[in-house]
Design a protein around this motif. Sequence first.
Motif, PDB file in Angstrom:
ATOM      1  N   VAL A  31     109.018  18.449  11.102  1.00 38.05           N
ATOM      2  CA  VAL A  31     108.990  17.330  10.154  1.00 38.05           C
ATOM      3  C   VAL A  31     107.922  16.308  10.558  1.00 38.05           C
ATOM      4  CG1 VAL A  31     110.333  15.495   9.075  1.00 38.05           C
ATOM      5  CG2 VAL A  31     111.429  17.660   9.642  1.00 38.05           C
ATOM      6  N   THR A  34     104.513  17.626   9.706  1.00 40.10           N
ATOM      7  CA  THR A  34     104.332  17.573   8.257  1.00 40.10           C
ATOM      8  C   THR A  34     104.004  16.153   7.797  1.00 40.10           C
ATOM      9  OG1 THR A  34     105.925  19.383   7.998  1.00 40.10           O
ATOM     10  CG2 THR A  34     105.392  18.101   6.030  1.00 40.10           C
ATOM     11  N   ILE A  79     105.646  19.696   0.646  1.00 41.13           N
ATOM     12  CA  ILE A  79     106.280  19.390   1.940  1.00 41.13           C
ATOM     13  C   ILE A  79     106.894  20.653   2.514  1.00 41.13           C
ATOM     14  CG2 ILE A  79     108.241  18.209   3.016  1.00 41.13           C
ATOM     15  CD1 ILE A  79     107.697  15.845   1.185  1.00 41.13           C
ATOM     16  N   ALA A  83     105.730  22.548   5.999  1.00 41.28           N
ATOM     17  CA  ALA A  83     106.707  22.796   7.062  1.00 41.28           C
ATOM     18  C   ALA A  83     106.747  24.278   7.427  1.00 41.28           C
ATOM     19  CB  ALA A  83     108.086  22.314   6.627  1.00 41.28           C
ATOM     20  N   LEU A 199     109.390  11.516   3.637  1.00 44.26           N
ATOM     21  CA  LEU A 199     109.462  11.963   5.028  1.00 44.26           C
ATOM     22  C   LEU A 199     109.693  10.803   5.990  1.00 44.26           C
ATOM     23  CD1 LEU A 199     106.625  14.653   5.072  1.00 44.26           C
ATOM     24  CD2 LEU A 199     109.078  15.036   5.281  1.00 44.26           C
ATOM     25  N   TYR A 202     113.356   9.833   5.807  1.00 44.75           N
ATOM     26  CA  TYR A 202     114.171  10.856   6.479  1.00 44.75           C
ATOM     27  C   TYR A 202     114.131  10.686   7.997  1.00 44.75           C
ATOM     28  CZ  TYR A 202     115.654  15.358   8.327  1.00 44.75           C
ATOM     29  OH  TYR A 202     116.292  16.339   9.050  1.00 44.75           O
ATOM     30  N   LEU A 203     112.932  10.522   8.551  1.00 43.47           N
ATOM     31  CA  LEU A 203     112.822  10.390  10.002  1.00 43.47           C
ATOM     32  C   LEU A 203     113.390   9.064  10.496  1.00 43.47           C
ATOM     33  CD1 LEU A 203     109.291  11.923  10.718  1.00 43.47           C
ATOM     34  CD2 LEU A 203     111.527  12.905  11.245  1.00 43.47           C
TER      35      LEU A 203
END
Length: 291
Positions: A31, A34, A79, A83, A199, A202-203
Amino acid sequence: MSWILFTFLAAFSQSWRNAFQSRLSQRINVVGVTLARFIWAWPLALLYLITLYHFEPAPIPVVTVESTLYVLGAAIIQIVATALMVVLFKQKNYAIGAGLAKSEAPVSAFLGVLFFGTSLSVIGWGGVFVGAIAVFLLSCRNGIRSISLSTALLGLACSTSFALASLWIRQASLSLHLPFPHRAAWVLFLVISLQTIMLTIYLALRDQQTLRDMFARPKLVVMTSLASFIGSFGWFSAMSLEAVPYVKTLGQVEVFFTMLISVFWLKEKVKVRDVTALVLIAVAAILVMWQ
């Protein structure tokens, strides 16, 4: 024939982006690698859009449900494709991973004809077919038994995801009803911005350590984003002007740049089979340029 120049620019930049991502994948999870592709690319896309409107004014696009779905779909599937590419790098060496992913050209041809109304000439189909043979040779350097079933399926999933992303990007561009290059610039900015937002959120919620790892390697992350922006600029522009299968078949010249990087930067060996594949890629490129 501007699409040819844009495709060469995209292929050259993407080969470097893949190389930077391959290096990053040794230190950061999938991730994070990406996100590195997008995190500094969106400000460049915004700057390009503003500059374009400053020197060449055009209407602001009317966002429809159709264009929104295409942009959102392209952002998500790209995405996924990126990945999967990083996972390929972790399973096989750099050049084989890139080779497997380049089968998106024939996949985009079949999907485009079946579902997107794409029309290819006989010469164009010939170029796609020759390019597919070249990709097969690159992916099976030590014979077909050298690639496991799981790796082959992963490569097919990766190429299919990239193909869908490309087809949806072209449809999104055409749906905006703007002159070129404004329509390509808008899709570029919207897609990259959505990818960065998704992203990063999410992280930030699930894996803050990966964000810290990324900021601990600013040079490699910035170089990945810069190469990604230049590559995306080339791809988005080319696909706004020409059918995706032609663009992606010509884009297989990326393999030539990839091999140079593999030999001189990543210290990998090139075999006779690779040279044969390069010749076939050159033939495929000539066919799609002359179709």
